[in-house]
Design a protein around this motif. Structure first.
Motif, mmCIF file in Angstrom:
data_model
loop_
_atom_site.group_PDB
_atom_site.id
_atom_site.type_symbol
_atom_site.label_atom_id
_atom_site.label_comp_id
_atom_site.label_asym_id
_atom_site.label_seq_id
_atom_site.Cartn_x
_atom_site.Cartn_y
_atom_site.Cartn_z
ATOM 1 N N ILE A 69 0.828 -1.206 0.000
ATOM 2 C CA ILE A 69 0.000 0.000 0.000
ATOM 3 C C ILE A 69 0.869 1.265 0.000
ATOM 4 N N LEU A 70 2.080 1.172 0.570
ATOM 5 C CA LEU A 70 2.953 2.338 0.667
ATOM 6 C C LEU A 70 3.681 2.629 -0.646
ATOM 7 N N ALA A 71 3.497 1.770 -1.638
ATOM 8 C CA ALA A 71 4.070 2.039 -2.963
ATOM 9 C C ALA A 71 3.162 2.942 -3.782
ATOM 10 N N GLY A 72 2.033 3.322 -3.211
ATOM 11 C CA GLY A 72 1.065 4.111 -3.951
ATOM 12 C C GLY A 72 1.284 5.608 -3.852
ATOM 13 N N VAL A 73 0.730 6.323 -4.822
ATOM 14 C CA VAL A 73 0.673 7.782 -4.806
ATOM 15 C C VAL A 73 -0.786 8.173 -4.610
ATOM 16 N N LEU A 74 -1.028 9.013 -3.614
ATOM 17 C CA LEU A 74 -2.380 9.464 -3.318
ATOM 18 C C LEU A 74 -2.667 10.729 -4.129
ATOM 19 N N ILE A 75 -3.692 10.684 -4.975
ATOM 20 C CA ILE A 75 -4.053 11.819 -5.826
ATOM 21 C C ILE A 75 -5.450 12.298 -5.434
ATOM 22 N N GLU A 76 -5.528 13.555 -5.019
ATOM 23 C CA GLU A 76 -6.803 14.154 -4.625
ATOM 24 C C GLU A 76 -7.145 15.278 -5.596
ATOM 25 N N ALA A 77 -8.289 15.171 -6.226
ATOM 26 C CA ALA A 77 -8.764 16.197 -7.161
ATOM 27 C C ALA A 77 -9.891 16.987 -6.504
ATOM 28 N N SER A 78 -9.751 18.315 -6.528
ATOM 29 C CA SER A 78 -10.766 19.175 -5.918
ATOM 30 C C SER A 78 -10.877 20.449 -6.744
ATOM 31 N N ASP A 79 -11.739 21.353 -6.302
ATOM 32 C CA ASP A 79 -11.915 22.617 -7.010
ATOM 33 C C ASP A 79 -10.631 23.445 -6.995
ATOM 34 N N GLU A 80 -9.738 23.173 -6.050
ATOM 35 C CA GLU A 80 -8.489 23.928 -5.934
ATOM 36 C C GLU A 80 -7.380 23.358 -6.811
ATOM 37 N N GLY A 81 -7.610 22.229 -7.442
ATOM 38 C CA GLY A 81 -6.604 21.615 -8.296
ATOM 39 C C GLY A 81 -6.304 20.197 -7.880
ATOM 40 N N LEU A 82 -5.042 19.807 -8.062
ATOM 41 C CA LEU A 82 -4.634 18.427 -7.846
ATOM 42 C C LEU A 82 -3.566 18.373 -6.765
ATOM 43 N N SER A 83 -3.748 17.460 -5.800
ATOM 44 C CA SER A 83 -2.750 17.228 -4.758
ATOM 45 C C SER A 83 -2.216 15.814 -4.909
ATOM 46 N N LEU A 84 -0.884 15.671 -4.919
ATOM 47 C CA LEU A 84 -0.251 14.360 -5.028
ATOM 48 C C LEU A 84 0.650 14.160 -3.814
ATOM 49 N N ALA A 85 0.609 12.956 -3.232
ATOM 50 C CA ALA A 85 1.408 12.702 -2.035
ATOM 51 C C ALA A 85 1.851 11.246 -1.979
ATOM 52 N N ALA A 86 2.993 11.025 -1.321
ATOM 53 C CA ALA A 86 3.501 9.678 -1.071
ATOM 54 C C ALA A 86 4.076 9.652 0.339
ATOM 55 N N PHE A 87 3.955 8.509 1.028
ATOM 56 C CA PHE A 87 4.358 8.413 2.428
ATOM 57 C C PHE A 87 4.712 6.963 2.742
ATOM 58 N N ASP A 88 5.822 6.745 3.457
ATOM 59 C CA ASP A 88 6.203 5.381 3.843
ATOM 60 C C ASP A 88 6.462 5.271 5.347
ATOM 61 N N TYR A 89 5.863 6.135 6.138
ATOM 62 C CA TYR A 89 6.011 6.232 7.587
ATOM 63 C C TYR A 89 7.334 6.867 8.009
ATOM 64 N N GLU A 90 8.336 6.867 7.129
ATOM 65 C CA GLU A 90 9.617 7.510 7.434
ATOM 66 C C GLU A 90 9.676 8.905 6.807
ATOM 67 N N ALA A 91 9.288 9.006 5.553
ATOM 68 C CA ALA A 91 9.353 10.284 4.833
ATOM 69 C C ALA A 91 8.098 10.442 3.987
ATOM 70 N N SER A 92 7.745 11.685 3.725
ATOM 71 C CA SER A 92 6.609 11.955 2.850
ATOM 72 C C SER A 92 6.968 13.081 1.898
ATOM 73 N N ALA A 93 6.289 13.107 0.764
ATOM 74 C CA ALA A 93 6.448 14.187 -0.210
ATOM 75 C C ALA A 93 5.064 14.560 -0.697
ATOM 76 N N ARG A 94 4.815 15.877 -0.815
ATOM 77 C CA ARG A 94 3.500 16.340 -1.242
ATOM 78 C C ARG A 94 3.653 17.556 -2.140
ATOM 79 N N THR A 95 2.821 17.636 -3.165
ATOM 80 C CA THR A 95 2.836 18.801 -4.042
ATOM 81 C C THR A 95 1.425 19.056 -4.564
ATOM 82 N N THR A 96 1.175 20.286 -4.957
ATOM 83 C CA THR A 96 -0.112 20.646 -5.563
ATOM 84 C C THR A 96 0.146 21.260 -6.926
ATOM 85 N N ILE A 97 -0.712 20.936 -7.889
ATOM 86 C CA ILE A 97 -0.577 21.469 -9.244
ATOM 87 C C ILE A 97 -1.947 21.869 -9.765
#
Length: 387
Positions: free
Chosen positions: A29-57
């Motif tokens: 499950i931690l190999a996945g990228v979480l993509i959230e689409a909303s009126d504000e745009g797109l949020s992408l995130a990844a997390f493995d309990y040690e490190a996380s990365a998140r960006t919005t476009i």
């Protein structure tokens, strides 16, 4: 869910968030990228309990929603798509359909409800210049240990005191230290009090932070959490990286740096590095290289098991007595690459223990005569540490 997005923007965003994920993750499950689409745009995130990365476009969102998809596969696909807008939507069977020009991919979705919550950082923070911080990371992180047996040595110690942020790393055989400016802002953030703030960050994560944010203007660094979940966050623009801190006491290596520098040699950084690379070709692995510093310069002498031998000399200016010692050539080359100046000053320190070799201190110098203000220091233990 359904959205349209620019191919290059999307590909760069996916590449960023999957960069910190391990190649093999014990939890699929931690190999996945979480993509959230909303009126504000797109949020992408990844997390493995040690490190996380998140960006919005930016994206055109027709139907809001959240999906979880295998990150590295999506990154590889996105980087090879034709030059056309990307459309992603959830199909009738909950599969994820990606269309770009005439290319069409159907990917399996992963259960969003099983994905862990991305950590939020709400603690005190400050700003560091991105380019200077990236350079500092490159000058220090390589000196951290790669042996997980002693976890505290696999990290880089960040310490904020006043208007200064220092980075320190050691693997017991060498110590690298670099100081950069720190701005805790108008609200008296971290570092504004009497007690310094420290954070032991995994060297691998910090290295990726340096590469990612090198040209980002300023980086906001925030400290948050408590107990076993202390984290640090690095944010610039629309990107954020968080890292769980390493627990444990970092060794007090700062006290090893000498105050007196009366006995030293100044040498051309590039000339010495090139000579060391040539002469060490005949050395056995992990064998020390013999250096002799005299008024005439510095000479190197290496002998190998195949009856091979090499010698070379380089011009140097010596202050103090002549000295002969053995140094690990690779460790020395990494130091010379990190000083980032035309000349390097090699200082020979003294020890109260007559039976123990004293470390050498390597610092940058912009000219052959005058020492400049030192923000980078590298301490290397000679010969005895090379078993």
């Amino acid at each position: 869910m359904k959205f349209h997005v620019n191919r290059d923007v999307f590909s760069e965003a996916v590449s960023f968030v999957v960069k910190l994920l391990p190649q093999r993750n014990p939890q699929p499950i931690l190999a996945g990228v979480l993509i959230e689409a909303s009126d504000e745009g797109l949020s992408l995130a990844a997390f493995d309990y040690e490190a996380s990365a998140r960006t919005t476009i930016e994206a055109t969102v027709d139907e809001p929603g959240t999906i979880l998809v295998h990150g590295r596969l999506l990154s590889e696909i996105a980087s090879r798509l034709p030059n056309a807008p990307i459309q992603i939507e959830v199909g009738e069977d909950d599969g994820i359909v990606l269309t770009c020009g005439s290319a069409r991919f159907t990917l399996a979705s992963m259960p969003v409800q099983e994905y862990p919550a991305i950590p939020e950082v709400t603690g005190e923070s400050g700003l560091v210049p991105a380019e200077e911080f990236a350079t500092a990371i490159a000058q220090v992180a390589f000196a951290a240990s790669r042996d997980d047996v002693t976890p505290v040595l696999t990290g880089v110690q960040l310490e904020v005191a006043g208007t200064q942020l220092s980075l320190v790393a050691t693997d017991r055989y060498r110590v690298a230290l670099r100081e950069v400016s720190w701005d805790f802002g108008d609200h008296g953030g971290t570092g504004s009090g009497d007690e310094p703030t420290t954070a032991l960050v995994p060297a691998r994560t910090l290295t990726e932070v340096g590469k990612t944010f090198a040209h980002s203007g300023d980086i906001q660094v925030a400290f948050s959490g408590s107990g076993d979940r202390e984290i640090i966050a690095f944010t610039s623009g629309n990107k954020t990286v968080t890292s769980l801190l390493i627990k444990g006491n970092f060794p007090p290596v700062r006290r090893l740096f000498p105050e007196q520098t009366d006995h030293y040699a100044v040498v051309s950084t590039s000339d010495l590095a090139e000579a060391v690379r040539r002469v060490s070709l005949v050395l056995d692995r992990s064998a020390p290289l013999r250096f002799t510093f005299t008024e005439d310069g510095v000479s190197m002498d290496a002998s190998g098991t195949e009856q091979a031998r090499a010698t070379e000399s380089v011009d140097a200016t010596l202050a103090g007595e002549e000295v002969t010692l053995g140094l690990n050539p690779q460790y020395l080359l990494e130091a010379l690459g990190a000083v980032r100046s035309e000349f390097a000053r090699i200082t020979f320190t003294s020890s109260e223990n007559a039976n123990k070799l004293s470390p050498v201190l390597i610092t940058p110098q912009t000219s052959g005569g005058d020492a400049n203000a030192v923000s980078f220091k590298y301490l290397l233990q000679p010969n005895l540490l090379l078993r």
